[in-house]
Enzyme design. Sequence first.
Site, PDB file in Angstrom:
ATOM      1  N   HIS A  58      13.904  59.040 -17.737  1.00  0.00           N
ATOM      2  CA  HIS A  58      13.863  57.658 -18.205  1.00  0.00           C
ATOM      3  C   HIS A  58      12.759  57.491 -19.246  1.00  0.00           C
ATOM      4  CE1 HIS A  58      14.759  53.412 -17.917  1.00  0.00           C
ATOM      5  NE2 HIS A  58      13.509  53.103 -17.620  1.00  0.00           N
ATOM      6  N   SER A 100      14.959  50.067 -21.162  1.00  0.00           N
ATOM      7  CA  SER A 100      14.738  49.688 -19.767  1.00  0.00           C
ATOM      8  C   SER A 100      14.835  48.155 -19.649  1.00  0.00           C
ATOM      9  CB  SER A 100      13.389  50.228 -19.281  1.00  0.00           C
ATOM     10  OG  SER A 100      13.315  50.207 -17.874  1.00  0.00           O
ATOM     11  N   GLU A 135      18.108  60.048 -15.832  1.00  0.00           N
ATOM     12  CA  GLU A 135      17.306  58.824 -15.848  1.00  0.00           C
ATOM     13  C   GLU A 135      16.315  58.753 -14.687  1.00  0.00           C
ATOM     14  OE1 GLU A 135      16.947  56.424 -17.914  1.00  0.00           O
ATOM     15  OE2 GLU A 135      18.700  56.325 -19.215  1.00  0.00           O
TER      16      GLU A 135
END
Length: 971
Positions: A883, A652, A771
Amino acid sequence: MKKPTDLLRLSLSIGLLILYTSAESNAPVVQTKLGGLRGQYVSVKGKETVVQAYLGVPFAKPPIGPLRLAPPQPVEGWEGVRDATQQPLMCLQDRQITKDLFSNVSMTVEIPEVTGDKYAPGNMGLIDQVEALRWVKEHIHNFGGDSKSVTIFGESAGGVSVSLLLLSPLSTGLFHGAIAESGTAVMDALFNPNPLPVAQMVANMSGCESTNTEKIADCVRKLTADDILNIHKQNQMLAFVVTVDGQFLPKSAMEISQNHEMHKVPFMTGVNDNEGGWIIGKLFAPPGWENGVDRVKVMPIMAMFYPDPKDQWITELIADEYLGTSGNRVKNRDGFTELVGDIMFTIPALQTANFHRDAGVPVYLYEFQQTPSMLKKMRPSFVGSDHGDELMFVFGSCFTSHVIMDVLCTEEEEQLSKIMMSYWGNFAHTGSPNGAGCLVHGHSTDQKEITWTKNWAGGPDQTGGSERAVCERKGEGDGGAGLLGRAVCQTTYWPLRLAPPQPVEGWEGIRDATQQPLMCLQDRQITVDLFSNVSLTVDIPEVSEDCLYLNIYTPVKPAENTKLPVMVWIHGGGFAIGSASTYDGSALAAYQDVVVVLIQYRLGLLGFFSTGDKYAPGNMGLIDQVEALRWVKEHIHNFGGDSKSVTIFGESAGGVSVSLLLLSPLSTGLFHGAIAESGTAAMDVLFNPNPLLVAQTVANMSGCESTNTEKIAYCVRKLTADHIMNIQKQNQMLYFGVTVDGQFLSKSAMEISQNHEMHKVPFMTGVNDNEVGWLLAKLFAPPGWENGVDRVKVMPIMAMFYPDPKDQWITELIADEYLGTSGNRVKNRDGFTELVGDIMFTIPALQTANFHRDAGVPVYLYEFQQTPSMLKKMRPSFVGSDHGDELMFVFGYCFTSHVIMDGCTEEDEQLSRIMMSYWGNFARTGSPNGAGLVQWPQYGPEGDYLGIGLEQVPGQHLKRDRFHLPDTDCS
């Protein structure tokens, strides 16, 4: 006796004097409050009516000297009768441009010289228009006009002005109808959301002080007219345009329009059918475009309208629609001019018409479709009605004596001009263009639909002490050492706030390294809530500014002189939350025989606050990462690590950090491989192109001086930690992102990447297949979205990613591709989460992979496709690999004791071993491949990647069914 010739001269002189005196005595004279005005009579072809013209009538004092950059001041009266028979001088500009323009449109008109009365930026030009309208309201009755029946009209930037006057509180009651031709207030190319850099550039070019706005304005007021004109001529790309000034415009034009806060008067607007066909087309198109153009030459021009790198795939989609894919150069030319016209004029006109219609006022929309005959001879046959062509008919230039058409108008043109003048005149009389002898011009009731159907397709520590600790892992018998809370840099209190990190000083004796370090200043509750939602158990430390520490995990008792690969982890969290403390590197260290280092860096305001200059350049959190890597390079051998075999990896915002470190000159030689998981430097949502605005907002909230950057930085450095925390908690939309600071980033990430100026080391990157399936979706999606969502609820959310009003039609196009048009709410939900995932993560990952591949380094791309079994029970069945889901496998949380994952299955444990092997192999050799693993192909021209789930399957061209990215190799 006088000679005959003398008598002749005398008689001629007397005759001319008599004629002059007679003409002067017969000239129209109007008395106003200000004084008298002597005008002239003007005849018009085809009409017996003689028009009185009064030229060069002043409505405000000259805006020179102390009145420069200031609102216009009402003109003072004069004695006697003022001559009003001469055209006024033009406002300061490059006169040659106007001369060239008229020479190209077969019209003859005298072009006046220019004077120093140049209206300065800051919307003073618009406020001049307001002052002119005030003058009209007060004095027009002297000329036979009705001050209660005023219609404003204008074309191009004049049309924009008309549209803006409809939005400005300053113009209340000054007009009663409005016509905007080929220009409206939503043409954002004419707006500047950040005027200060332009002002500073002018100051620098003029030798003025550029850090203080008061001094800038004072200095510019004193420049000579020649200085100002030279600035314009020598810097033609320097645009002084409309701003939200709090006076003429209290809010953005879009916001006022959307809220229907405009003046409610009849409105007419429209465009010509080939706005980008010739005059404007020549400004943008490549040489020789008249005969046809290659698509490859069009794409860089389209980037002028959509410069954001994330929009590159959208420009390809639009090009497919307008140009097609056949390669036909003539079709490319025609499609290109149509596209430019739609983007710049048609779409803004339709948006504006809709706003006014929905506000409940009568709106009339037109498309002008005629080319003046004399211009047909001067242009190629493919040009339709070009920008400005309607003006000759609206003003009846076929009949005028001041503006003269060089070629006689045809009867058809004279008739069309009479029709156009009737429509415009009727509108001024009644608020409707309709009248006797005119075709009925209907209200705009439904939006003109623009439809696209295109598918997308330990040892002694030489820092001055020693440390030792022991931790346990499940499944490995040789144990390991975890050294926690290693100090990297000096404590970051004032005066080290907003400053680069300083190397830590040594200490006496043995320092305890068995406790997790405190987290950098952030909202701790967010992390607590996050872990409660992912079935992980971990102790969450408190927060502190004293946070520049790292955790080290190394296999116990490494052989003497052993040099193990080092893996340095950079946590994610949007540069706002996260820590080393919420990860556990013990399993990865033990299973892969590597040294794992988890680092921390300053977050939020303290890590990324910037004034955009030397006083607070920003990116301190990223420079903290560089300092941590310097520490690793100098000291990691004490823990069995090889300083010449360092791989950085992160997820991320941590993946973005990894990707940025690959672009920064500060990190040269500090690592030798890089893994960016679900985040790369092409994710522009994490960048702040205008940090000063955020800094000034913080200053205003904190009671700091906000006009001087040095004072802003000084004041913010002295805020208490509690005050900083409150700013971040109470203003969660206030984002402190990455900036181009001239130190960590010398240029934009996109420019560095496109130029292949990154560090040439092996690179791995990838995304998860859903995601935005759950955690992030809950941040964006409307309530109840889990059961399905209506398309109408999705579109405002998409506007978060494409906020520019001109992109509204593009979001509709994209929505058609991902959501379809069936109205199926479940399909809408799934398409929405896929779309946001692609925009935020997949497309940037592919762009970044392309850049590194084309720079000649080995690249490995993956898509992670597995959901941890324990999370399946906590999420709806439609959620794939969300995610961050891969982290549990990369770090082997099935086997750790600090971070505990409940309920791992044998399949989870096996996949975790495979993931750790791929990552460990990459750290050792620069390739993820090794014995017992499915071969992972290197990313090449065919877009090879590895799908990683319970089974690992190679594939090609990830997401090609949805979008296509052009080749990034510009060599």
